[in-house]
Structure formats: structure tokens, C-alpha cells
Motif scaffolding. Sequence first.
Motif, PDB file in Angstrom:
ATOM      1  N   VAL A 135      24.531 -55.600  48.848  1.00 12.03           N
ATOM      2  CA  VAL A 135      25.823 -55.652  49.538  1.00 12.03           C
ATOM      3  C   VAL A 135      25.615 -55.334  51.019  1.00 12.03           C
ATOM      4  N   PRO A 136      26.037 -56.215  51.924  1.00 15.36           N
ATOM      5  CA  PRO A 136      25.774 -56.015  53.354  1.00 15.36           C
ATOM      6  C   PRO A 136      26.302 -54.678  53.867  1.00 15.36           C
ATOM      7  N   GLY A 137      25.442 -53.947  54.577  1.00 15.16           N
ATOM      8  CA  GLY A 137      25.826 -52.666  55.146  1.00 15.16           C
ATOM      9  C   GLY A 137      25.691 -51.506  54.196  1.00 15.16           C
ATOM     10  N   ILE A 138      25.734 -51.785  52.898  1.00 15.05           N
ATOM     11  CA  ILE A 138      25.642 -50.727  51.898  1.00 15.05           C
ATOM     12  C   ILE A 138      24.215 -50.631  51.371  1.00 15.05           C
ATOM     13  N   PHE A 139      23.691 -51.736  50.861  1.00 16.24           N
ATOM     14  CA  PHE A 139      22.308 -51.786  50.391  1.00 16.24           C
ATOM     15  C   PHE A 139      21.482 -52.645  51.343  1.00 16.24           C
ATOM     16  N   PRO A 140      20.230 -52.314  51.555  1.00 12.27           N
ATOM     17  CA  PRO A 140      19.407 -53.080  52.493  1.00 12.27           C
ATOM     18  C   PRO A 140      19.108 -54.482  51.977  1.00 12.27           C
ATOM     19  N   PRO A 141      18.970 -55.460  52.894  1.00 12.02           N
ATOM     20  CA  PRO A 141      18.573 -56.805  52.472  1.00 12.02           C
ATOM     21  C   PRO A 141      17.212 -56.765  51.775  1.00 12.02           C
ATOM     22  N   ARG A 142      16.953 -57.788  50.996  1.00  8.85           N
ATOM     23  CA  ARG A 142      15.697 -57.855  50.241  1.00  8.85           C
ATOM     24  C   ARG A 142      14.879 -59.050  50.713  1.00  8.85           C
ATOM     25  N   ARG A 143      13.679 -58.784  51.166  1.00  8.68           N
ATOM     26  CA  ARG A 143      12.779 -59.861  51.559  1.00  8.68           C
ATOM     27  C   ARG A 143      12.153 -60.488  50.313  1.00  8.68           C
ATOM     28  N   TYR A 147      12.840 -65.716  52.556  1.00  6.69           N
ATOM     29  CA  TYR A 147      14.253 -65.366  52.624  1.00  6.69           C
ATOM     30  C   TYR A 147      14.472 -63.885  52.937  1.00  6.69           C
ATOM     31  N   THR A 148      15.590 -63.608  53.598  1.00  5.37           N
ATOM     32  CA  THR A 148      16.117 -62.254  53.728  1.00  5.37           C
ATOM     33  C   THR A 148      17.447 -62.255  52.992  1.00  5.37           C
ATOM     34  N   LEU A 149      17.441 -61.731  51.781  1.00 10.50           N
ATOM     35  CA  LEU A 149      18.555 -61.931  50.859  1.00 10.50           C
ATOM     36  C   LEU A 149      19.574 -60.806  50.912  1.00 10.50           C
ATOM     37  N   ILE A 150      20.850 -61.190  50.806  1.00 10.27           N
ATOM     38  CA  ILE A 150      21.950 -60.248  50.643  1.00 10.27           C
ATOM     39  C   ILE A 150      22.805 -60.703  49.459  1.00 10.27           C
ATOM     40  N   ASP A 151      23.790 -59.883  49.137  1.00  8.07           N
ATOM     41  CA  ASP A 151      24.676 -60.083  47.986  1.00  8.07           C
ATOM     42  C   ASP A 151      25.181 -61.523  47.899  1.00  8.07           C
ATOM     43  N   GLY A 152      24.970 -62.133  46.731  1.00  6.36           N
ATOM     44  CA  GLY A 152      25.426 -63.501  46.523  1.00  6.36           C
ATOM     45  C   GLY A 152      26.927 -63.652  46.627  1.00  6.36           C
ATOM     46  N   GLY A 153      27.669 -62.554  46.415  1.00  6.32           N
ATOM     47  CA  GLY A 153      29.120 -62.621  46.496  1.00  6.32           C
ATOM     48  C   GLY A 153      29.637 -62.935  47.887  1.00  6.32           C
TER      49      GLY A 153
END
Length: 294
Positions: A135-143, A147-153
Amino acid sequence: MEISVALGGGGVRGAAHIGVLRVLVREGFIIRAVSGTSIGSLIGALYAKGLSPDEIEDLVESVDPLKLYGWPLSDGPGLLGIRGIADWLAQNLGSLTFDDLKIPLAVAAVDLASRREIILCEGLVREAILGSIAVPGIFPPRRLHEYTLIDGGTLDPVPVRAARALAPGLPVVAVPLLPPLDQPSTPMTVPLAVPPQIAEQINRLSLAQALNIFIEAVDIGQREMTELRLRADQPDVLIRPAVGHINMLDRVDVNKVSRIGEQAAQAELHNLRQAISWQARLARGVRNALGRDV
């Protein structure tokens, strides 16, 4: 009685997915494929691995959510670390790949660099989930790879298209966990591992209030995106558990939330059976042949 299922994101509200799956299995529906966003990807992965809804519920119930995330800044740019989540996924999914699953699974995430939705269907399942829950701002992005991945929602709160692509011709059952904008909802609040008195003082700070406004804005955006995607992607059946009152990072009674999912699924049994009728199959076949809505 064959279907595919698209499970939406929503934090601990995701326990409702377990109840939905339990009803589907109990009523004789055969789930041929599952897609998921965020917590939906986790529940979907456990089911695709071969666990029954009862086994998933027992596993989820044994987890203390407050131990899954903490505050280590070394995890990356996010208020909460996910080291605990990563360890739990490693323990329960290990080196499991998408190819190892009993049924096809698709995990929805968003790539920050390209600003587009990414559907993950290969590699380590746990790595895909870590990207989908960021979740952006809450959990860190995942490499992950390039890709630099964030919440699919962020772009696809309920991945209907992914479920349809995994099992063409089968009805898609969509399970969103975010209520429409005209219904009340309890947005996510960041849990504090401190005494209540101190937590109350922190929540009075301008920074904490600013964070709450940010989270409210994210909640509004995801709820609106959910409605837009559902209208565009047109799932065959919509099952909407009444879990909007639950804080997405709260400590919940998993059994109770699961029962909410059961109730929602039971209420849609008529529509579920209509979706597998020969008339519905014919209509889907025509749509697929024409390549457009009719």
C-alpha cells in the motif's frame, strides 16, 4: 458448475474471502482459476496451493497481525515494515512457484516506473504477493525483476479481467471488499505498538492528522476505482461482503469476518446458479466470438 474467482483487496477484511470460498465449495462450484489483489492475492494463493477454506481460516486465525509489520526503516520508504509479512509468507509458501499451484493464479500489482498494472503469473508466489500488498506510503514498494511494485488496488482493486483470462468462457465471480462511496467505510489506520494513552497523544499531532487525511483520500480513490473497474469489466456475479466497518489493519475475529463472507455468498446463490445456466453460457460465447459487449 465451473467458475473463476476474482478476490479484491482490503487488509484484514480479506477474511471474508474465506467464507465466500467455503460457500462456493460447499455448493458444488468448481473454482478453475483465481485472481487476487493485495489480501485477495494471499487468500487466493493459499486456495490455489490446495488448502481448503477451513484450513485457510485456521492458518489466518493463528496469526497476530500486529506481529506481521513493524517500524524498521531498512525495509524501505513506508511507515510500516513488512519483514514479518515476508517471513510469514516464506514459512507458508516457501519456494512455491505459480507452476506448482493446483489451479492457475494471477496476482495484480502496479509498477511505479511504467505507471501501469502488472499481472504476475510466474516466479515465486510470495514475491508477487509482497508486491501486490505494498500500500503506497504505508508499506514499502517491492522490487521484482525490472518492476517497482505497489498495491494492485491502485489500479485494479478486483482483478476481473485477469480471472477471465485464466479461464476463458467461465463465469467470473468478483468479491470486492471496499463498499461503494455512498456507503460508510472505516479507512485504514496505522496501528501503534504503544500504550493507548501514548497512541492517543500521537494521533493528536498534526503529522498524524495529515496521515489520516492521506489515508482517507486513498480510500476514496480506491473505492471509486473499484466501481469504475466493476462497471468496465462486468463480472458475471458480484458478491460484496458487508465489511466496510472494519479497519483494514485492525485485529479482527477471523471466524466472525469469515461468516460475513458466507452470508454474502449465500445471498447470491441464485445469481451464481443463473451464471452457469446454458443461457448464460451462450451469451458469454457470443460476446467472446464478437469480441465486444452485446
